[in-house]
Design a protein around this motif. Structure first.
Motif, PDB file in Angstrom:
ATOM      1  N   VAL A 450       0.868  -1.199   0.152  1.00 40.81           N
ATOM      2  CA  VAL A 450       0.105   0.041  -0.198  1.00 40.81           C
ATOM      3  C   VAL A 450       1.061   1.043  -0.019  1.00 40.81           C
ATOM      4  N   VAL A 451       0.446   2.424  -0.707  1.00 42.24           N
ATOM      5  CA  VAL A 451       1.074   3.579  -0.776  1.00 42.24           C
ATOM      6  C   VAL A 451       0.063   4.720  -0.224  1.00 42.24           C
ATOM      7  N   ILE A 452       0.516   5.204   0.942  1.00 43.26           N
ATOM      8  CA  ILE A 452      -0.247   6.311   1.341  1.00 43.26           C
ATOM      9  C   ILE A 452       0.098   7.883   0.827  1.00 43.26           C
ATOM     10  N   PHE A 453      -0.662   8.474   0.089  1.00 44.49           N
ATOM     11  CA  PHE A 453      -0.587   9.724  -0.280  1.00 44.49           C
ATOM     12  C   PHE A 453      -1.076  10.799   0.653  1.00 44.49           C
ATOM     13  N   ASP A 454      -0.161  11.995   1.172  1.00 44.39           N
ATOM     14  CA  ASP A 454      -0.732  12.751   1.774  1.00 44.39           C
ATOM     15  C   ASP A 454      -1.255  13.711   0.839  1.00 44.39           C
ATOM     16  N   LYS A 455      -2.344  14.284   1.040  1.00 44.09           N
ATOM     17  CA  LYS A 455      -3.478  14.904   0.208  1.00 44.09           C
ATOM     18  C   LYS A 455      -3.040  16.160  -0.450  1.00 44.09           C
ATOM     19  N   THR A 456      -2.876  17.178   0.557  1.00 42.71           N
ATOM     20  CA  THR A 456      -2.381  18.644   0.270  1.00 42.71           C
ATOM     21  C   THR A 456      -1.082  18.707  -0.384  1.00 42.71           C
ATOM     22  N   GLY A 457      -0.764  19.280  -1.382  1.00 39.96           N
ATOM     23  CA  GLY A 457       0.696  19.450  -2.041  1.00 39.96           C
ATOM     24  C   GLY A 457       1.091  18.184  -2.783  1.00 39.96           C
ATOM     25  N   THR A 458       0.405  17.148  -2.423  1.00 41.78           N
ATOM     26  CA  THR A 458       1.038  15.801  -3.019  1.00 41.78           C
ATOM     27  C   THR A 458      -0.059  15.176  -4.176  1.00 41.78           C
ATOM     28  N   LEU A 459      -1.057  15.027  -3.604  1.00 42.25           N
ATOM     29  CA  LEU A 459      -2.197  14.547  -4.793  1.00 42.25           C
ATOM     30  C   LEU A 459      -2.878  15.915  -5.218  1.00 42.25           C
ATOM     31  N   THR A 460      -2.799  16.748  -4.625  1.00 43.16           N
ATOM     32  CA  THR A 460      -3.329  18.184  -4.853  1.00 43.16           C
ATOM     33  C   THR A 460      -2.370  19.186  -5.118  1.00 43.16           C
ATOM     34  N   LEU A 461      -2.616  20.291  -6.002  1.00 42.11           N
ATOM     35  CA  LEU A 461      -1.578  21.188  -6.256  1.00 42.11           C
ATOM     36  C   LEU A 461      -1.082  22.013  -4.812  1.00 42.11           C
ATOM     37  N   GLY A 462      -1.752  21.800  -3.801  1.00 43.77           N
ATOM     38  CA  GLY A 462      -1.320  22.587  -2.349  1.00 43.77           C
ATOM     39  C   GLY A 462      -1.647  23.935  -2.515  1.00 43.77           C
ATOM     40  N   ALA A 581     -11.290  25.131  -1.772  1.00 40.20           N
ATOM     41  CA  ALA A 581     -10.977  23.875  -2.548  1.00 40.20           C
ATOM     42  C   ALA A 581      -9.626  23.729  -3.230  1.00 40.20           C
ATOM     43  N   ASP A 582      -9.183  22.594  -3.131  1.00 35.66           N
ATOM     44  CA  ASP A 582      -7.798  22.680  -3.809  1.00 35.66           C
ATOM     45  C   ASP A 582      -7.837  21.360  -4.952  1.00 35.66           C
ATOM     46  N   ALA A 583      -7.606  21.811  -6.080  1.00 33.57           N
ATOM     47  CA  ALA A 583      -7.551  20.820  -7.181  1.00 33.57           C
ATOM     48  C   ALA A 583      -6.508  19.793  -7.114  1.00 33.57           C
ATOM     49  N   PRO A 584      -6.763  18.728  -7.729  1.00 33.37           N
ATOM     50  CA  PRO A 584      -6.066  17.511  -7.913  1.00 33.37           C
ATOM     51  C   PRO A 584      -4.669  17.882  -8.999  1.00 33.37           C
ATOM     52  N   ARG A 585      -3.820  17.547  -8.955  1.00 32.45           N
ATOM     53  CA  ARG A 585      -2.829  17.576  -9.876  1.00 32.45           C
ATOM     54  C   ARG A 585      -2.872  16.811 -10.921  1.00 32.45           C
ATOM     55  N   GLY A 652       4.854  12.327   0.960  1.00 30.90           N
ATOM     56  CA  GLY A 652       4.640  13.411   1.618  1.00 30.90           C
ATOM     57  C   GLY A 652       5.427  14.552   1.228  1.00 30.90           C
ATOM     58  N   ASP A 653       5.159  15.904   1.562  1.00 36.41           N
ATOM     59  CA  ASP A 653       5.958  16.868   1.248  1.00 36.41           C
ATOM     60  C   ASP A 653       6.295  17.940   2.305  1.00 36.41           C
ATOM     61  N   GLY A 654       5.601  17.924   3.527  1.00 38.97           N
ATOM     62  CA  GLY A 654       5.654  18.952   4.537  1.00 38.97           C
ATOM     63  C   GLY A 654       6.396  18.399   5.778  1.00 38.97           C
ATOM     64  N   ILE A 655       6.695  19.264   6.721  1.00 38.78           N
ATOM     65  CA  ILE A 655       7.376  18.961   7.991  1.00 38.78           C
ATOM     66  C   ILE A 655       6.481  18.210   8.896  1.00 38.78           C
ATOM     67  N   ASN A 656       5.536  18.178   8.730  1.00 38.31           N
ATOM     68  CA  ASN A 656       4.385  17.163   9.704  1.00 38.31           C
ATOM     69  C   ASN A 656       4.505  15.709   9.092  1.00 38.31           C
ATOM     70  N   ASP A 657       4.866  15.774   7.939  1.00 39.99           N
ATOM     71  CA  ASP A 657       4.768  14.313   7.153  1.00 39.99           C
ATOM     72  C   ASP A 657       6.145  13.647   7.621  1.00 39.99           C
TER      73      ASP A 657
END
Length: 766
Positions: A450-462, A581-585, A652-657
Motif C-alpha cells: 500500500v502507498v499512502i499519499f498525503d493529500k495537500t501538496g502531493t495529490l493536489t496542487l497544494g 477547494a484544492d484542485a488535484p494535480r 508527503g511534502d511537509g514538515i509534519n509528514d
C-alpha cells in the motif's frame, strides 16, 4: 551521524571492496562502511566526534589503496560532499594529471576509469603479442614447421622467455590485488588467478631448469591469461558504462562563472565563486552556483534537477540552482550556496551513497563469494590428489584439471551481479529526477502493498482557492474575508494563503489581529480590537461555544460538496463561512490507476473532513480514505497498516509528514516540499509529480529483476562449471583456456545484462 564518500584507487577486483569495508568498518567511531568496486569508491557513516576524515583516509591507505577525489584547498581527500566544480578547476590547471594518475596501478573511479580500461587493454595486447609465437612454437600448437632456435638456447628456454613476457607484466595487477586481499583477510578472484597462472608458470619454470622440461604449461598459462585479460578488459569497459550517471551529473557544472568584483565583471573558475557574490548570467549560459535572483527576468530549464522539461519563470526573489540552463534573458543573482553545498553537489552525493549502499541480496552475494573461493581452493586441491595419487593419472592431467578448477570458479560474476544493477538503476533514476538514497529502499519499493499519499501538496496542487464566501446576518462578505485575512496574515498554512489571496484580489484591508495562537488540527485563535476572534473548523467552534447564527445548513451543504469550510467568528458569534477547494494535480489520477494496476493499494491521508476527502478521492479513484487525521497522527496511521502485515510506502511534502516518512517502509518526498521531509525520506522525487512514485516503483522492480537474473546466472554457472572443471565427466573435460573464456564470458554477461537496464521501458522514465 555523518557520511563521507571517498574515491579509492586500486579496487581492481570485484571483492577488493570487502577488505576496505572490513578495515575501515572496524575503526572506533565508524558505524558502517560500504564500498563499491564498480564505482571504485567507499561511503563511510561515522561519528564526527570520534574520528576524522583524515583518519578514515589513512585507514583506506593502510589497506594498500590510494584515497583520492575532488581535491579540496587543503589537499585533503574528498569528503562527504563532493564539489563537482572542483573537477573542472583541477582539470584546467593540470591537463595531464588525470591521465597520469589513471595509469598508476591502483586506478580510480570516475575520471580514471578510461585510463583503467586503457591499461588493461595494453596488458592484454602485450600478453597476446608474446603468446602468439609461443603458441606456434609449442608442440601442441598449429601444425607449422618449427623455426630454428637462435642464439644456441634450447627450445624450452626460449619458451620460458616468451612466457615470462606474456605473464609477468600483464598479470602483475592480479598479484598486487591478491596480496592486498590476503593482507586484509579477504579471498577474491585475484587469489584464484594467481593460483592458476602462478601454479602453471612456476611448475613450467621448475620443469625447464630442474627437470629437463618434460612437462610444461607455458602455452596453456599464456593462452589462459590472454582470455582472462580480454574478459577483464571488456568487463571494465562495461563497468565504466555503469558510472555514466555520475559523470553526466558532474559534467553539468560549468567550468567558469562571471561575477562582479570591485565593480567589474570578471570570469573566474566556478570553484572560486564565494557565497554572497553577485553572479552574472547571460542567455544560453549554465548557472554556475545556487542563489537568489536580484535583477532581471528569464526562463530557466531545470530539467537536470527536476526532470521537468518546461522552463520555469524566474524574477527577482526567485531561487536558481547551479547547472540549470538560462534560456532567455540576462539576469544577476546573489550566490547563496557554492561548491559542495549546491543542489547539484547534494544530488551527486546522494547518488554516490545510493550506489555504494548494499541491498540484502548483495550482502548475501558478498558472503557467498568468499565461500566460493574457499570451496574452489578445496576442490582444486582435492582434484589434484584424486587424479594424481588416487586414480594414478599423469601429472600433466592432474595439474591441468587443478588449474581449470581455480580459473572456472573466479567469483567475478557473483561480485558484479548486484552492484552493477544498483549503479545503473540509481543513476537512471537520478537522470529522471528520482533520487533513491539507498539500495534497501530500492529493494523495499518492490514489495510495497500500500502507498499512502498525503493529500495537500502531493495529490493536489497544494494551492487551494476560495470558492465561496457566506456571511452571517449583519455582516458582509468583504468583512468576513478581511477579518479572516487579519488572523491569517502570519500563517504559512495553504488555506491561509488562499484567504490572503482572496483579500488581495478584492483589494481588502486586513483587520488588525494580534496574539495569534495556532490550535493544532482545528484552527487558530487571535485578538481583534481587544475581542477574541476564531478561525477554523466546526470542532473549534463547538469547543469555544460559538453561536453558528443559523448557518449550520450552509456549512453542511458546502462540506457535502467536498469543500473545506473555514468558520470565521468574533466575540463568540459566527461572522461567516469561507469555502476553499484544492484542485488535484494533473497526473494524480493516472498515478493512482497505475499503482493499482501493479497490485499496490492506494490510500489518501488528510486532515480534511470526510466529505472533502471523499470528493478528492472519488475524482482520483482512491477508495481508502484516511480523513480528519491530525498532523501528529500520520505516523500512527502508517503503523496501523504495518500492524496488518503490510509493506507501506508514504508520500508527503511537509514538515509534519517527516515522522510518517520515517516510519514507512519506504518514504517518498515530493521535491517541492521541505528539507525536513526530503531528509526523512528514502526516495526524493525532484518533480512535484505523484506519477514519480509509479516510476520509482517501476525502476525498483526492473533493477531488482536484473539483480536476481544476474545472481541466478552467477550461481548456476558455478554449479554447472565445477563438475566439468574437476573432470567428473572424464574424458569430457575443460581446458584452462576454455575455463578462462567461460569465466570471462560469465562476468561479461552479468555486466551486459545490467547495462540493459538503461534501455528498459519504464513508465514515467525517459
Amino acid at each position: 551521524m555523518k557520511s563521507a564518500t571517498f574515491e579509492v584507487k586500486g579496487l581492481f577486483e570485484e571483492l577488493d571492496h570487502l577488505g576496505v569495508e572490513k578495515r575501515v568498518g572496524a575503526l572506533p567511531g565508524v558505524h558502517h562502511a560500504h564500498a563499491n568496486p564498480a564505482s571504485a569508491s567507499v561511503t563511510v557513516h561515522y561519528d564526527a566526534g570520534a574520528i576524522t576524515e583524515s583518519m578514515l583516509r589513512d585507514a583506506v591507505r593502510d589497506c594498500g589503496y590510494h584515497c583520492r577525489g575532488e581535491m579540496q584547498p587543503d589537499h585533503l581527500c574528498p569528503v562527504a560532499q563532493p564539489d563537482p566544480h572542483a573537477a573542472h578547476a583541477k582539470h584546467a590547471a593540470q591537463p595531464g594529471a588525470m591521465d597520469e594518475m589513471a595509469h598508476d596501478m591502483g586506478h580510480g573511479a570516475g575520471m580514471d576509469m578510461a585510463g583503467m580500461v586503457r591499461d588493461m587493454r595494453n596488458r592484454f595486447i602485450v600478453c597476446l603479442a608474446f603468446t602468439i609465437p609461443l603458441f606456434l612454437w609449442m608442440p601442441m600448437g598449429l601444425p607449422l614447421p618449427t623455426p630454428p632456435v637462435p642464439f644456441g638456447l634450447r627450445m624450452d628456454q626460449w619458451l620460458f622467455i616468451l612466457a615470462s613476457g606474456a605473464v609477468v607484466w600483464p598479470s602483475w595487477p592480479f598479484f598486487v590485488a591478491a596480496w592486498r586481499a590476503l593482507r586484509n583477510g579477504i579471498l577474491n578472484m585475484a587469489v584464484l588467478v594467481v593460483l592458476s597462472v602462478g601454479t602453471g608458470y612456476a611448475f613450467s619454470v621448475a620443469s625447464t631448469f630442474f627437470f629437463g622440461g618434460t612437462v610444461q604449461f607455458y602455452e596453456a598459462v599464456s593462452v589462459l591469461l590472454v582470455f582472462i585479460l580480454l574478459g577483464h578488459w571488456l568487463e571494465m569497459r562495461a563497468r565504466a558504462g555503469a558510472n555514466d550517471a555520475i559523470r553526466a551529473l558532474l559534467d553539468l557544472a560549468p567550468p567558469m562563472a562571471r561575477v562582479l568584483r570591485d565593480g567589474q565583471e570578471v570570469q573566474i573558475p566556478t570553484a572560486e565563486v564565494r557565497a554572497g557574490e553577485v553572479v552574472i548570467v547571460r542567455p544560453g549560459d549554465r548557472i554556475p552556483v545556487d542563489g537568489v535572483v536580484t535583477e532581471g527576468e528569464t526562463q530557466v530549464d531545470e530539467s537536470m534537477l527536476t526532470g521537468e522539461s518546461m522552463p520555469v519563470k524566474k524574477a527577482p526573489g526567485s531561487l536558481v540552482a547551479g547547472a540549470t540552463i538560462n534560456k532567455s534573458g540576462a539576469f544577476r543573482f546573489n550566490a547563496t550556496k557554492v561548491g559542495a553545498d549546491t543542489a547539484l553537489a547534494q544530488i551527486v552525493k546522494l547518488v554516490q551513497e545510493a550506489q555504494n549502499s548494499k541491498a540484502p541480496a548483495q550482502l548475501l552475494a558478498d558472503r557467498a563469494s568468499q565461500w566460493l573461493v574457499l570451496v574452489a581452493i578445496a576442490i582444486g586441491v582435492a582434484t589434484f590428489v584424486a587424479w594424481y595419487w588416487v586414480i594414478g593419472q599423469t601429472l600433466l592431467l592432474a595439474v591441468t584439471l587443478t588449474i581449470t578448477v581455480f580459473v572456472i570458479a573466479c567469483p567475478d560474476a557473483l561480485g558484479l551481479a548486484t552492484p552493477m544493477a544498483i549503479m545503473i538503476g540509481t543513476g537512471r533514476g537520478a537522470n529522471n529526477g528520482i533520487l533513491i538514497k539507498n539500495a534497501s529502499a530500492l529493494e523495499n519499493a518492490t514489495r510495497l502493498d500500500v502507498v499512502i499519499f498525503d493529500k495537500t501538496g502531493t495529490l493536489t496542487l497544494g494551492k487551494p482557492e476560495v470558492i465561496e464566501v457566506i456571511a452571517a446576518p449583519g455582516h458582509g462578505e468583504d468583512e468576513v474575508v478581511a477579518l479572516a485575512a487579519g488572523m491569517e496574515q502570519h500563517s504559512e498554512h495553504p488555506l491561509a494563503h488562499a484567504i490572503l489571496e482572496k483579500a488581495k484580489q478584492g483589494q481588502l484591508t486586513a483587520m488588525p489581529a494580534e496574539a495569534f495562537t495556532n490550535i493544532d488540527g482545528m484552527g487558530a485563535r487571535a485578538t481583534s480590537a481587544g475581542v477574541r476572534a476564531l478561525i477554523g473548523n466546526r470542532r473549534l467552534m463547538d469547543s469555544e461555544g460559538v453561536n453558528l447564527a443559523g448557518l449550520e445548513g450552509e456549512a453542511e451543504r458546502l462540506a457535502g460538496g467536498g469543500r473545506t469550510v473555514v468558520h470565521v467568528a468574533r466575540g463568540g458569534r459566527l461572522w461567516g463561512l469561507i469555502a476553499i477547494a484544492d484542485a488535484p494535480r494533473p497526473t494524480s489520477a493516472a498515478a493512482v490507476k497505475a499503482l493499482r494496476e501493479r497490485g499496490v493499494e492506494v490510500a489518501m491521508l488528510t486532515g480534511d473532513n470526510r466529505a472533502t476527502a471523499e470528493r478528492i478521492g472519488g475524482e482520483l479513484g482512491v477508495t481508502t480514505i484516511l480523513a480528519e487525521v491530525l498532523p501528529g497522527q500520520k505516523a500512527e496511521q502508517v503503523k496501523a497498516l504495518q500492524a496488518q502485515g503490510k509493506k507501506v510506502g508514504m508520500v508527503g511534502d511537509g514538515i509534519n509528514d517527516a515522522p510518517a516518512l520515517t516510519q514507512a517502509d519506504v518514504g517518498f518526498a515530493i521535491g517541492a516540499g521541505t528539507d525536513v521531509a526530503m531528509e526523512s525520506a528514502d526516495v526524493v522525487l525532484m518533480r512535484s509529480d505523484p506519477f514519480g512514485v509509479v516510476a520509482a516503483v517501476g525502476l525498483s522492480r526492473s533493477t531488482l529483476r536484473k539483480m536476481h537474473q544476474n545472481l541466478w546466472w552467477a550461481v548456476g554457472y558455478n554449479v554447472v562449471a565445477f563438475p566439468f572443471a574437476a573432470g567428473v565427466f572424464y574424458p569430457v573435460t575443460i581446458s584452462p583456456e576454455m575455463a578462462a573464456l567461460a569465466m570471462s564470458g560469465s562476468s561479461l554477461i552479468v555486466a551486459a545484462n545490467a547495462l540493459l537496464l538503461k534501455r528498459a521501458r519504464i513508465d514515467g522514465l525517459r
